[in-house]
Design a protein around this motif. Structure first.
Motif, mmCIF file in Angstrom:
data_model
loop_
_atom_site.group_PDB
_atom_site.id
_atom_site.type_symbol
_atom_site.label_atom_id
_atom_site.label_comp_id
_atom_site.label_asym_id
_atom_site.label_seq_id
_atom_site.Cartn_x
_atom_site.Cartn_y
_atom_site.Cartn_z
ATOM 1 N N UNK A 18 0.950 -1.148 -0.174
ATOM 2 C CA UNK A 18 0.177 0.056 0.143
ATOM 3 C C UNK A 18 0.648 1.357 -0.244
ATOM 4 N N UNK A 19 1.909 1.719 0.813
ATOM 5 C CA UNK A 19 3.167 2.741 1.140
ATOM 6 C C UNK A 19 3.808 2.658 -0.309
ATOM 7 N N UNK A 20 3.707 1.298 -1.561
ATOM 8 C CA UNK A 20 4.350 2.050 -2.935
ATOM 9 C C UNK A 20 3.608 2.722 -3.714
ATOM 10 N N UNK A 21 4.199 3.024 -3.873
ATOM 11 C CA UNK A 21 3.822 3.825 -5.894
ATOM 12 C C UNK A 21 3.259 2.981 -6.792
ATOM 13 N N UNK A 22 4.142 1.878 -7.327
ATOM 14 C CA UNK A 22 4.274 0.717 -8.265
ATOM 15 C C UNK A 22 4.564 0.055 -7.824
ATOM 16 N N UNK A 82 -12.339 -6.531 -1.249
ATOM 17 C CA UNK A 82 -12.609 -5.118 -1.673
ATOM 18 C C UNK A 82 -11.428 -3.847 -0.719
ATOM 19 N N UNK A 83 -10.240 -4.937 -0.011
ATOM 20 C CA UNK A 83 -9.669 -3.874 0.179
ATOM 21 C C UNK A 83 -7.614 -4.568 -0.298
ATOM 22 N N UNK A 84 -7.585 -4.563 -1.589
ATOM 23 C CA UNK A 84 -6.312 -4.754 -2.258
ATOM 24 C C UNK A 84 -5.437 -4.086 -2.020
ATOM 25 N N UNK A 85 -4.716 -4.386 -1.819
ATOM 26 C CA UNK A 85 -2.676 -3.429 -1.770
ATOM 27 C C UNK A 85 -2.820 -3.080 -2.862
ATOM 28 N N UNK A 86 -2.649 -3.914 -3.990
ATOM 29 C CA UNK A 86 -2.365 -3.889 -5.371
ATOM 30 C C UNK A 86 -3.276 -2.511 -6.394
ATOM 31 N N UNK A 87 -4.541 -2.976 -6.255
ATOM 32 C CA UNK A 87 -5.486 -1.571 -6.669
ATOM 33 C C UNK A 87 -4.566 -0.604 -7.465
#
Length: 184
Positions: free
Chosen positions: A68-72, A100-105
């Motif tokens: 989540x903390x990453x930009x890419x 519904x809470x994917x960190x990848x989206x």
């Protein structure tokens, strides 16, 4: 000063001296100044189980926070049986849950597959791309990156071969532009 984007690098091999890990380190060295690549470890993630996700283990929480903390996100993977290794698929599942809470989206992504064989992990690369479509990870299309003959990529001192360097430089430069394009 231009924006610096943090890139979570997910390596699909746990082996300490894996060719994929070496390529991930080489990409970090070649990355332009607007990208900061950091390998996010996946070896401590328990197999995804919704029952234990009611009270997620610390490794799940840490992994999800790092993504989540990453930009890419950049995936560097070997090929096992024409697909991704189980440990990588597990990391994808852990990061995509709870539903519904994917960190990848929405994170711009890319896939590079590295294999000792001649095909360069083509099957793993495309299998992973299928998952990324569902996960809403816009994936760099060109240049495609299937690197075969992995044993010849590095010399005895672990230095990247001059033959491979230009391709990896092109790949990481195009990825940097992709990341830049997909940010706010």
């Amino acid at each position: 000063m231009s924006q610096v984007y943090s890139v979570a690098v997910v390596v699909g091999s746990l082996r300490k001296e894996s060719f994929n890990r070496k390529v991930a380190h080489a990409l970090a060295e070649l990355a332009p100044s607007n990208l900061e690549l950091k390998i996010i470890e996946i070896g401590d993630l328990a197999l995804y189980n919704e029952d234990i996700d009611v009270d997620p283990p610390a490794a799940y929480k840490t992994f999800r926070e790092q993504i989540r903390a990453s930009d890419a996100v950049l995936f560097v993977t070997p090929e096992y049986n024409r697909s991704v290794p189980g440990v990588l698929k597990n990391a994808i599942d852990v990061g995509s849950r709870p539903y519904g809470q994917s960190a990848w989206s929405g994170k711009p992504g890319a896939v590079i597959s590295v294999s000792p064989g001649a095909v360069g992990g083509f099957g793993a690369n495309h299998h992973l791309r299928q998952s990324l479509v569902f996960l809403d990870v816009p994936c760099l299309q060109q240049p495609e990156a299937y690197i075969g003959g992995a044993a010849s990529l590095f010399d005895d001192n672990g230095k990247l071969s001059e033959k491979t360097r230009p391709f990896l430089q092109t790949f990481i430069d195009k990825y940097a532009a992709w990341v830049e394009r997909h940010q706010g």
